[in-house]
Design an enzyme around this catalytic site. Structure first.
Site, PDB file in Angstrom:
ATOM      1  N   SER A 157       0.773  -1.240  -0.086  1.00  0.00           N
ATOM      2  CA  SER A 157       0.018  -0.130   0.018  1.00  0.00           C
ATOM      3  C   SER A 157       0.916   1.230  -0.132  1.00  0.00           C
ATOM      4  CB  SER A 157      -0.903   0.037   1.043  1.00  0.00           C
ATOM      5  OG  SER A 157      -0.228  -0.152   2.162  1.00  0.00           O
ATOM      6  N   SER A 196       0.864   9.666   8.293  1.00  0.00           N
ATOM      7  CA  SER A 196       0.257   9.352   6.914  1.00  0.00           C
ATOM      8  C   SER A 196      -0.421   7.981   6.706  1.00  0.00           C
ATOM      9  CB  SER A 196       1.530   9.305   5.925  1.00  0.00           C
ATOM     10  OG  SER A 196       2.878   8.695   6.220  1.00  0.00           O
ATOM     11  N   ALA A 235      -1.503   5.276   3.774  1.00  0.00           N
ATOM     12  CA  ALA A 235      -1.306   5.059   2.214  1.00  0.00           C
ATOM     13  C   ALA A 235      -2.775   5.103   1.672  1.00  0.00           C
ATOM     14  CB  ALA A 235      -0.922   3.864   2.072  1.00  0.00           C
ATOM     15  N   LYS A 271       5.764   4.897  18.408  1.00  0.00           N
ATOM     16  CA  LYS A 271       4.396   5.358  18.431  1.00  0.00           C
ATOM     17  C   LYS A 271       3.466   3.991  18.129  1.00  0.00           C
ATOM     18  CE  LYS A 271       4.307   5.371  13.722  1.00  0.00           C
ATOM     19  NZ  LYS A 271       3.240   4.791  12.971  1.00  0.00           N
ATOM     20  N   ASP A 313       2.826  11.700  14.343  1.00  0.00           N
ATOM     21  CA  ASP A 313       2.413  10.339  13.766  1.00  0.00           C
ATOM     22  C   ASP A 313       1.767   9.666  15.014  1.00  0.00           C
ATOM     23  OD1 ASP A 313       2.935   8.340  12.303  1.00  0.00           O
ATOM     24  OD2 ASP A 313       5.028   8.197  12.368  1.00  0.00           O
ATOM     25  N   SER A 358      -5.006   2.267  10.901  1.00  0.00           N
ATOM     26  CA  SER A 358      -3.875   1.940  11.500  1.00  0.00           C
ATOM     27  C   SER A 358      -3.931   0.472  11.717  1.00  0.00           C
ATOM     28  CB  SER A 358      -3.540   2.571  12.755  1.00  0.00           C
ATOM     29  OG  SER A 358      -2.497   2.106  13.467  1.00  0.00           O
ATOM     30  N   ARG A 359      -2.685  -0.210  11.355  1.00  0.00           N
ATOM     31  CA  ARG A 359      -2.791  -1.875  11.548  1.00  0.00           C
ATOM     32  C   ARG A 359      -2.435  -2.073  13.290  1.00  0.00           C
ATOM     33  NH1 ARG A 359       0.630  -4.233   6.518  1.00  0.00           N
ATOM     34  NH2 ARG A 359      -0.932  -3.609   4.911  1.00  0.00           N
ATOM     35  N   ASN A 360      -1.633  -1.142  13.633  1.00  0.00           N
ATOM     36  CA  ASN A 360      -1.316  -1.476  15.107  1.00  0.00           C
ATOM     37  C   ASN A 360      -2.596  -1.123  15.991  1.00  0.00           C
ATOM     38  OD1 ASN A 360       1.701  -1.661  15.061  1.00  0.00           O
ATOM     39  ND2 ASN A 360       1.310  -0.215  13.688  1.00  0.00           N
TER      40      ASN A 360
END
Length: 331
Positions: A10, A137, A139, A190, A243, A253-255
């Site tokens: 991505s 940011s 994607a 982060k 961030d 956010s995958r996290n």
């Protein structure tokens, strides 16, 4: 300048499209033939962006020799892949290139910052400098040209400015910076805070809790980063608080997403069983735990995330334990 973006995921696709929008000579290298063909034939990367149409001039290849005469090589791969891909491209490069890293984390085996890994693995004859292109940011937003600002951070000011000029346009604004240590550590840690934020959200906590998490998480980032020589002011910039905010609050956010699953189930078991995505904060939590313990750096939020991920502690207990710690002044 000829640019090769290594990674057809991505972020690699979004950044490559930005260069295509800017009229630059850019090619994506990917190992997944289906993704490469999708970009070339359909002008899409359907795996990551569904029906989003890409700039039709964007091209991709599965031939890594495309880096041979590149002026800029963008590494848009997970942290675990940085070292092997650098060793693979080094003998292919025929001149000094600016290597741009966009991953956020540490080498999982050596705990090195990624800029140090790149300098170790690419010979001086092939490396002008390393530039970290990092900041708040996603994607998914850059690829549809939503307004975004990030940093180009390097020990080489001229190369940072070159990357700033290469990528900047009406929807992507690049600032330059030279605090490599502070920027890279902030961008890595982060992700741990984003897992914590997702856990709290999954447990049912709201805005008050998230605001506290972000604020106290920033203090941990500053504490850790300045210990290793980062500048405190860096952490109130795009690679720090910027961030941190976007990663702790966004469904992209995958996290955060990983943390939300863990919190809502009050266990990490199903996440580790089912997850197929790159969640950089998982490895980063372990590294920060180990280094903080060795150096005596107080990182209570990171420590609780580590306890959840690696020692089976229930998320609800971690939230409670953070609240009942010994009272103290904020600063």
């Amino acid at each position: 300048m000829k640019t090769v973006v290594i990674g057809s995921g991505s972020w690699g696709t979004a950044l490559a499209q930005t260069l295509a929008d800017n009229g630059q000579d850019v090619t994506i290298y990917g190992v997944n033939a289906a993704e490469v063909n999708d970009i070339n034939e359909n002008h899409k990367n359907s795996k990551y962006f569904a029906e989003t149409a890409l700039n039709p001039v964007l091209r991709a290849t599965t031939d890594l020799s495309v880096v041979k005469d590149a002026d800029v090589v963008v590494l848009a791969v997970p942290t675990i892949a940085i070292e092997p891909i650098c060793k693979e491209i080094d003998p292919l490069l025929t001149k000094k290139a600016i290597v741009v890293n966009v991953a956020k984390g540490f080498n999982p085996k050596t705990n090195e910052r990624l800029s140090d890994v790149i300098r170790r693995c690419i010979s001086p004859d092939h490396l002008s400098s390393v530039v970290s292109l990092i900041g708040p940011s996603h994607a998914e937003e850059v690829v549809i040209r939503q307004l975004t600002s990030i940093d180009a951070v390097s020990q080489n000011d001229a190369d940072a400015i070159a990357i700033q000029n290469l990528f900047s346009n009406k929807y992507l604004r690049i600032y330059t910076g030279n605090d490599e240590v502070g920027s890279e550590l902030g961008a890595a840690i982060k992700n741990v805070m984003a897992i914590a934020s997702g856990i709290l959200s999954g447990l049912g906590y709201g805005d008050n809790t998230r605001a506290a998490l972000i604020t106290r998480g920033l203090q941990e980032m500053i504490r850790y980063g300045t210990y290793f020589g980062g500048k405190e002011e860096t952490f109130i910039g795009l690679t720090g608080i910027g961030d941190l905010i976007v990663t702790c609050t966004s469904v992209h956010s995958r996290n955060f997403e990983a943390g939300h699953q863990i919190g809502s189930e009050n266990t990490v078991e199903n996440f580790f069983r089912d997850n197929t995505k790159t969640v950089e904060g998982v490895r980063t939590a372990k590294i920060v735990h180990e280094v903080a313990k060795e150096k005596g750096i107080d990182m209570p939020i990171c420590e609780e995330v580590y306890q959840i991920l690696y020692e089976g502690k229930e998320p609800k207990d971690c939230a409670n334990d953070l609240m009942i710690r010994k009272l103290k002044a904020e600063f």
